[in-house]
Design a protein around this motif. Structure first.
Motif, short mmCIF file in Angstrom:
data_model
loop_
_atom_site.label_atom_id
_atom_site.label_comp_id
_atom_site.label_asym_id
_atom_site.label_seq_id
_atom_site.Cartn_x
_atom_site.Cartn_y
_atom_site.Cartn_z
N VAL A 192 13.53 -5.61 4.62
CA VAL A 192 14.72 -6.57 5.02
C VAL A 192 14.07 -7.33 6.13
CG1 VAL A 192 15.81 -5.87 7.93
CG2 VAL A 192 15.47 -4.21 5.83
N GLN A 193 12.96 -7.38 6.61
CA GLN A 193 11.97 -8.54 7.46
C GLN A 193 12.24 -9.02 6.87
OE1 GLN A 193 8.31 -6.69 8.71
NE2 GLN A 193 9.59 -5.38 10.89
N LEU A 194 11.28 -9.28 5.01
CA LEU A 194 11.40 -10.28 4.60
C LEU A 194 12.26 -11.15 4.35
CD1 LEU A 194 8.55 -9.09 2.02
CD2 LEU A 194 8.03 -11.37 3.48
N SER A 195 13.36 -10.33 3.79
CA SER A 195 14.61 -10.83 3.62
C SER A 195 15.10 -11.98 4.65
CB SER A 195 15.21 -10.00 3.49
OG SER A 195 15.26 -9.06 1.83
N GLU A 196 15.34 -11.30 5.79
CA GLU A 196 15.68 -12.49 7.39
C GLU A 196 14.74 -13.76 6.93
OE1 GLU A 196 15.00 -9.43 10.41
OE2 GLU A 196 17.46 -8.52 9.63
N LYS A 197 13.32 -13.44 7.26
CA LYS A 197 12.95 -14.79 7.51
C LYS A 197 13.18 -15.80 6.37
CE LYS A 197 7.91 -16.14 7.05
NZ LYS A 197 7.04 -15.90 5.88
N ASP A 201 8.48 2.91 5.32
CA ASP A 201 8.42 1.80 5.44
C ASP A 201 8.77 0.20 4.20
OD1 ASP A 201 6.82 2.37 7.59
OD2 ASP A 201 4.96 3.79 6.70
N LYS A 246 11.51 -1.49 5.78
CA LYS A 246 11.12 -1.87 6.57
C LYS A 246 10.74 -3.34 6.08
CE LYS A 246 9.78 -1.95 11.24
NZ LYS A 246 8.94 -1.05 12.29
N ILE A 247 10.05 -3.11 5.73
CA ILE A 247 9.04 -4.42 5.13
C ILE A 247 10.26 -5.41 3.87
CG2 ILE A 247 7.28 -5.51 3.47
CD1 ILE A 247 5.75 -3.24 4.21
N ASP A 256 8.09 -15.23 -0.50
CA ASP A 256 8.15 -16.04 0.84
C ASP A 256 6.29 -17.00 0.50
OD1 ASP A 256 7.53 -16.72 3.17
OD2 ASP A 256 5.91 -15.16 3.41
N GLN A 309 7.53 -10.82 -0.97
CA GLN A 309 6.02 -11.78 -1.13
C GLN A 309 5.82 -12.83 -1.85
OE1 GLN A 309 3.95 -7.83 -1.22
NE2 GLN A 309 3.53 -8.00 1.31
N HIS A 313 16.18 -17.31 6.65
CA HIS A 313 15.89 -18.71 8.41
C HIS A 313 15.22 -19.83 7.29
CE1 HIS A 313 15.03 -20.07 11.60
NE2 HIS A 313 14.16 -20.19 11.52
#
Length: 150
Positions: free
Chosen positions: A92-97, A86, A89-90, A19, A16, A100
């Motif tokens: 994975v989502q943060l890593s992909e974002k 959970d 999942k966060i 990010d 985070q 990108h």
């Protein structure tokens, strides 16, 4: 299990923070006039956070081996199964974002480097045209022009 959960929490928090830094980097690169000092500071922060993410992920994998578990942690026999799943999942989502946005920032940085290279080429070309020769006289294309006054 408590140290594993702590590691996962720290991993999420670090991603985070990364990010925020990468979004700040993108704003800086899109601003039109890139502040080199600010960009260097962001690069150092990003590098430090990436090192921390690498370390925490290594710790996570060591916990996986020790606890005989694996991501995405859906089949854990633990009261913390849903919490861990959970968090994963966060992650994975943060890593992909982040991947990108970082790729996009790389393209923006390449454009900035191209722009700076073109500017340097123009500035260097203008320096090759000498206005004054070695003798202090005005010169045009390597020929000295002497002014005579009467």
């Amino acid at each position: 299990m408590k140290t594993f959960i702590k590691t996962m929490n720290m991993l999420v928090e670090t991603l985070q923070a990364l990010d925020l830094i990468i979004n700040h980097e993108q704003i800086l690169l899109c601003s039109g006039r890139v502040n080199g000092v600010a960009l260097q500071h962001i690069t150092e922060q990003k590098s430090s956070l990436l090192t921390t993410v690498d370390y925490l992920d290594k710790q996570r994998r060591e916990h996986d081996v020790r606890l005989k578990q694996a991501a995405p942690y859906l089949d854990l026999q633990s009261i913390h199964r849903s919490e861990i799943a959970d968090m994963w999942k966060i992650v994975v989502q943060l890593s992909e974002k982040l991947s990108h946005v970082n790729r996009h920032n790389g393209m923006l940085l390449e454009k900035q480097i191209d722009y700076n290279t073109q500017a340097m080429t123009i500035l260097n070309a203008s320096q090759t045209q000498k206005l004054y020769g070695p003798n202090g006289q005005t010169s045009v294309s390597g020929q000295s022009i002497r002014k005579i006054s009467v």
